[in-house]
Design a protein around this motif. Sequence first.
Motif, PDB file in Angstrom:
ATOM      1  N   ARG A 185       0.858  -1.179   0.000  1.00 20.02           N
ATOM      2  CA  ARG A 185       0.000   0.000   0.000  1.00 20.02           C
ATOM      3  C   ARG A 185       0.896   1.231   0.000  1.00 20.02           C
ATOM      4  O   ARG A 185       2.015   1.204   0.521  1.00 20.02           O
ATOM      5  CB  ARG A 185      -0.924   0.033   1.225  1.00 20.02           C
ATOM      6  N   THR A 205      -1.884   4.749   4.185  1.00 22.34           N
ATOM      7  CA  THR A 205      -2.508   3.938   5.234  1.00 22.34           C
ATOM      8  C   THR A 205      -3.499   4.706   6.103  1.00 22.34           C
ATOM      9  O   THR A 205      -3.999   4.163   7.086  1.00 22.34           O
ATOM     10  CB  THR A 205      -1.422   3.327   6.144  1.00 22.34           C
ATOM     11  N   SER A 206      -3.775   5.952   5.756  1.00 24.16           N
ATOM     12  CA  SER A 206      -4.712   6.739   6.569  1.00 24.16           C
ATOM     13  C   SER A 206      -5.568   7.650   5.686  1.00 24.16           C
ATOM     14  O   SER A 206      -5.645   8.857   5.906  1.00 24.16           O
ATOM     15  CB  SER A 206      -3.951   7.552   7.622  1.00 24.16           C
ATOM     16  N   THR A 220      -6.834   2.098   3.812  1.00 23.13           N
ATOM     17  CA  THR A 220      -5.576   2.068   3.076  1.00 23.13           C
ATOM     18  C   THR A 220      -5.829   2.234   1.582  1.00 23.13           C
ATOM     19  O   THR A 220      -6.954   2.079   1.096  1.00 23.13           O
ATOM     20  CB  THR A 220      -4.818   0.760   3.335  1.00 23.13           C
ATOM     21  N   HIS A 248      -8.713  -6.308   5.586  1.00 24.44           N
ATOM     22  CA  HIS A 248      -8.426  -4.905   5.296  1.00 24.44           C
ATOM     23  C   HIS A 248      -9.592  -4.015   5.714  1.00 24.44           C
ATOM     24  O   HIS A 248     -10.234  -3.351   4.908  1.00 24.44           O
ATOM     25  CB  HIS A 248      -8.102  -4.715   3.810  1.00 24.44           C
ATOM     26  N   ASN A 280      -4.845   3.314  14.732  1.00 20.94           N
ATOM     27  CA  ASN A 280      -4.352   2.998  13.388  1.00 20.94           C
ATOM     28  C   ASN A 280      -2.907   2.515  13.412  1.00 20.94           C
ATOM     29  O   ASN A 280      -2.169   2.675  12.438  1.00 20.94           O
ATOM     30  CB  ASN A 280      -4.481   4.204  12.447  1.00 20.94           C
ATOM     31  N   PRO A 303      -2.740  -0.552  10.361  1.00 21.31           N
ATOM     32  CA  PRO A 303      -3.727  -0.153   9.352  1.00 21.31           C
ATOM     33  C   PRO A 303      -4.333  -1.350   8.613  1.00 21.31           C
ATOM     34  O   PRO A 303      -3.626  -2.234   8.140  1.00 21.31           O
ATOM     35  CB  PRO A 303      -2.909   0.724   8.396  1.00 21.31           C
TER      36      PRO A 303
END
Length: 319
Positions: free
Chosen positions: A114, A117-118, A128, A282, A291, A294
Amino acid sequence: MVGAPTPALFLPPTRTERWDLARQLGVTTAVTGIPRDVDDPWSPANLRRVADRFARAGIDVAVIEDRPPMDDVMTGGPAQEEQLETVQRLLRSMGEADIPVWCPCWMARHDWARTATSVPARGGSLVTAFDRTDVEDAPPLGDVSRDTLWENLEYFVERVIPVAEEADVKLAMHPDDPPLSSLRGVGRILSSREGFDRLLSLSDSEYNGITFCQGNFAAMGLDVPETIRRFGDRIHFAHFRDVDGDAERFTETWHDDGPTDMLAAMDAYRDVGFDGPIRPDHVPTMAGEDNANPGYETNGRLFAIGYMKGLLERSESGR
């Protein structure tokens, strides 16, 4: 055909609060990893301890979603034979512990990727995302061709499937994530429907199967329910998730807020007779969570299990 997917959660191999949450949700099926803080993690004794620990809590272990080192297996490196022997030992140990499904993957040099992630999502939750343009200038991770990966996958199937049959443990190969043909100089081969067709053609044994990770097949541009029906009884494990976008650029979504018709997916699993484990994957990070992990915080998994169970009831009532 009859049967329906069995809701499951990924639970750590040593007891935590998540075990209690699973039981409170009515989930009695676990997907887990392998404790590494022992001298011989792949031994029958270690796997039996894990299975017995879960059994005492009223939970069955259905899948090991973990693997020994396999990079040389995938690339034909100097430790290929040694690593293959460890894989074979893992399968025999799983068989002795009555754990029926192993979920490997064929992503050399790196695992799932990824680039964010936020990313803000519904109500301030976080998800993500991946954008290939963000890694175009990243240093290569090696030079591994798709031909090399196919050559070694064929050898892997030849060496491992007979052991899986003997141990009565089904392989459920996970798609490449993201499902690109290459990433940072490393080829990827399980990134399309044709790739999985070729994988399954390497052995017609039922032990040569698939983890149907819905988000990856969606990112391939495929119709998820139609593809479930295509692979049918070769699906041994499923990941319940969705994405908005394609393999080049996508964002994870809430399980009830993506482009895939999730009820139609549940109908398709029923139609092909899939009664194996399906777990949320996920998940969004929700209010109160930091978080730190993530995609794998707790509250989103609890939401997804409730949504899955509701879809399964709706799917059954509509028949």
